[in-house]
Enzyme design. Structure first.
Site, PDB file in Angstrom:
ATOM      1  N   CYS A  97       0.813  -1.216   0.000  1.00  0.00           N
ATOM      2  CA  CYS A  97       0.000   0.000   0.000  1.00  0.00           C
ATOM      3  C   CYS A  97       0.854   1.276   0.000  1.00  0.00           C
ATOM      4  O   CYS A  97       1.512   1.551  -0.990  1.00  0.00           O
ATOM      5  CB  CYS A  97      -0.959  -0.052   1.180  1.00  0.00           C
ATOM      6  SG  CYS A  97      -2.386   1.007   0.986  1.00  0.00           S
ATOM      7  N   HIS A 194      -3.821  -5.825   2.045  1.00  0.00           N
ATOM      8  CA  HIS A 194      -3.710  -5.908   3.499  1.00  0.00           C
ATOM      9  C   HIS A 194      -4.441  -7.167   3.947  1.00  0.00           C
ATOM     10  O   HIS A 194      -5.032  -7.867   3.154  1.00  0.00           O
ATOM     11  CB  HIS A 194      -4.398  -4.716   4.179  1.00  0.00           C
ATOM     12  CG  HIS A 194      -3.773  -3.398   3.894  1.00  0.00           C
ATOM     13  ND1 HIS A 194      -2.573  -3.026   4.432  1.00  0.00           N
ATOM     14  CD2 HIS A 194      -4.206  -2.346   3.150  1.00  0.00           C
ATOM     15  CE1 HIS A 194      -2.301  -1.790   4.034  1.00  0.00           C
ATOM     16  NE2 HIS A 194      -3.262  -1.353   3.243  1.00  0.00           N
TER      17      HIS A 194
END
Ligand SMILES: [Zn+2]
Lengths: 245, 442
Positions: A97, A194
């Site tokens: 990310c 995630h």
């Protein structure tokens, strides 16, 4: 049990307090866990922000973080210089990310203006029209790797240049924003997964560990993990969760 | 107090009717509906109902309900107190408490962090208690720094009669509170520093530790000198006041160091802002046993369960410290509805390794995420969809316990309370609460 002649992997967790907002600290736990299953000895080094990054790591891990943390991290890593030289020397890098975005040429800062990235891989990130929040499922483009599952939470649209390959093709969710997800360049792997990504995709952890020791690892399945993978993939793909798309 | 304007009185009446109707038809929280109706009829109702009687507002990511209950109980030494019984802490909940509570009672109210800037100007409390700001549910975009900026702007035009009572061990709270004209700093502890690595003043890195607490490595911002301190001396919880007076907080019925820290914040406000007697305040706070169902023992199915609520990684980390030591098994219930946060990745930020040596019963909608987390933490676990169902197979050690701890996320906690409500006889419950309280370790 690590023995004297077991293979050792040195894992460097970069700024876990700055880059670990979305449970990404779990990726390091997953690497240690998978290494133990494969009889490898994992040595974990946590580098706090402001401290020097060791040059001798086999695998460097960067997690996600909020905008101000991302900018502070990019400054620190760039000033330190060791991550780029270790990667140039063949070390593996996993970046999630915000960590993924900051490996590229530029990424949006807290005000939406482009901030200078580390320039380690050929990607550029600007803003998605709408923040991507939710389950992400993707078909891996790396041969032999099972379907990927994770949770994404980002506002970045990542554009891949000619020198990188996408990690996967999106089945559900947003990913890079153009139907692809993540990027791979040599032994550098960036992704929006995630969950944490490696706990939900142990094959990805094994791939990284394999890069470190120079051989492929045998697949090992654990019932708790397989049950979670099935549940998560089912929620977004339904009955076809494990059928080729 | 001047008489309440007619328009607001009429609004309260209308609100009461709507709220009763909502309860009767089973559409849930009457308070919220009531509050909405009041504001519709009289937009100035909050200011009218608050008058000059708001003693304190309490806000924080964690501990606001407990701190509010502790302070309200202390303030009770001077007469009737108005406070929320249900934890409804947004505009409607605050308004309903003021509208339907004792008309002359002093108000001690908890306020949601995001709603505080809206509620502060109309309620003009004498004390504003600010506990901590840590990440809550991330997928709501509730970024910690954003809330802090809103607090800071709010406090630049802080009501004249308000003293801010702020936890200076939290750098984010401190940064926001520094813009207020009158601040009473309290060192109320903050073990959770993962959300405060960057200085909000300059973007530099913060360092934690030492007697001085935290400081910024770039601009030199540091923890202000506290007037009150929370301390743990030889396992005993102590609050130390500005005149070095010491107050033993080890006899609080609420468990855990964090509740004693909440009590220190409440005690500082009660004593130095509201002018109450400190000893009496401590004695009264010690009598608080449960807060909106938290720490209560309920019978669910065949089990007697002590219900524990945690809402984010910081409060989960604290909650693990009040559970009885291994090998006592515990139940952990994880949901991921809107109110819990849709993404349970935070499970990986909680040190579940602390539960090693016992069996955890993993349940809730996201029990499989928990199971994978426990696998990586090296904690023995069983995944059970409904551990309270008749005839369900449980680890023997769980059946043998008189009371088993069940820690749950927000919606799971409320689900369990609803499920338990119908059956538990209050007398048994009181007895068990006392017994459970005596076996708490910290
Ligand atoms: Zn600073």
């Amino acid at each position: 049990m690590p023995s004297a002649n077991s293979e050792q992997v040195t894992i460097v967790s970069i700024y876990p307090a700055l880059l670990g907002t979305y449970g990404d600290a779990g990726n390091v736990l997953a690497l240690r866990h998978r290494a133990a299953l494969h009889g490898l000895e994992a040595r974990i080094i946590e580098v706090a922000a402001g401290e020097p990054i060791p040059a001798q790591g086999d695998l460097y891990v960067l997690g996600g973080g909020e905008d101000s943390a991302q900018t502070a991290a990019a400054r620190g890593i760039s000033a330190d210089g060791n991550l780029a030289s270790a990667a140039a020397g063949g070390a593996a890098v996993l970046a999630i990310c915000a960590g993924y975005q900051l490996l590229g040429e530029y990424f949006p800062d807290a005000t939406g203006q482009p901030a200078t990235g580390l320039g380690m891989i050929d990607i550029r990130t600007d803003r998605l029209p709408r923040r991507a929040v939710g389950e992400l499922a993707a078909e891996s483009l790396i041969p032999g790797l099972p379907r990927l599952t994770g949770y994404e939470n980002h506002g970045g649209a990542t554009h891949l240049g000619a020198e990188v390959q996408p990690l996967a093709r999106v089945l559900a969710g947003v990913g890079n924003g153009d139907g692809t997800e993540g990027a791979v360049a040599g032994h550098i792997l960036g992704t929006y997964l995630h969950g944490p990504g490696l706990a939900r995709n142990p094959a990805l952890a094994d791939l990284l560990l394999g890069w470190c020791i120079g051989r492929e690892l045998e697949p090992i399945e654990e019932p708790d993990v397989e049950a979670l993978r099935e549940e998560r993939l089912r929620t977004v793909l339904g009955e076809a969760w494990n059928r080729p798309a | 107090m001047p008489p309440t304007p007619f328009r607001t009185r009429a609004a309260v009446l209308a609100g009461r009717t709507a709220s009763a109707a909502s309860r009767l038809t089973g559409r849930g929280e009457g308070l919220v509906v009531g509050g909405k109706v009041i504001l519709k009829v009289s937009p100035g109702a909050m200011r009218d109902l608050a008058g000059d009687r708001v003693a304190a507002l309490v806000s924080a990511t964690n501990g606001k309900t407990s701190t509010t209950r502790l302070l309200a109980t202390a303030v009770g030494q001077t007469g009737p107190v108005v406070t929320q019984e249900t934890g409804a802490n947004m505009t409607d909940g605050v308004l309903s408490a003021l509208a339907y509570g004792h008309p002359r009672g002093q108000a001690v109210l908890e306020v949601d962090e995001a709603y505080l800037p809206l509620i502060l100007p109309d309620t003009r409390p004498r004390a504003l208690l600010l506990g901590n700001l840590t990440r809550d549910q991330l997928d709501r975009m509730n970024e910690v720094a954003m809330v802090a900026r809103k607090w800071r702007t709010m406090l630049e035009s802080c009501p004249e009669r308000t003293t801010v009572v702020a936890n200076c061990d939290d750098p984010i709270v401190t940064w926001a509170a520094r813009s207020a004209p009158r601040v009473l700093w309290v060192s109320a502890g903050q073990n959770w520093t993962a959300d405060a690595s960057v200085c909000l003043e300059c973007g530099g890195l913060l360092r934690f530790g030492g007697v001085e607490g935290w400081r910024c490595t770039s601009c030199g911002q540091q923890r202000p000198e506290p007037a009150w301190r929370f301390q743990i001396d030889d396992g005993r919880f102590t609050a130390v006041g500005p005149d070095r007076r010491r107050f033993d907080l080890s006899d609080l019925a609420l468990p855990g160091w964090f509740n004693a820290a909440n009590a220190t914040l409440a005690l500082a406000a009660a004593t130095d802002v509201l002018g109450l007697d400190a000893r009496t305040s401590v004695q009264r706070m010690a009598t608080v046993t449960a807060v909106s169902g938290r720490y209560e023992v309920r019978t669910i199915g065949a089990l007697d369960v002590r219900l524990l609520l945690a809402k984010n990684p910081a409060s989960w980390s604290e909650l693990l410290t009040v559970m009885p030591p291994a090998p006592a098994p515990v139940i952990i219930t994880i949901n991921a509805n809107d109110a819990d946060g849709r993404d349970p990745s935070w499970l990986w930020d909680v040190p579940f390794e602390k539960l090693r040596g016992r069996t955890v019963i993993a349940t809730g909608d996201r029990r499989r995420d928990l199971a994978v987390r426990l696998l990586h933490a090296g904690v023995d676990h069983v995944v059970i969809e409904d551990p309270y169902a008749p005839g369900v197979e449980l680890p023997a050690s769980a059946r043998d316990l008189e009371v088993i701890d069940c820690a749950a996320t927000y919606t799971a906690f409320h689900g369990l309370r609803t499920r338990a409500d119908a059956r538990t006889d209050p007398q048994t419950r009181r007895r068990k609460v006392r017994r459970a309280a005596t076996r708490v370790v910290s």
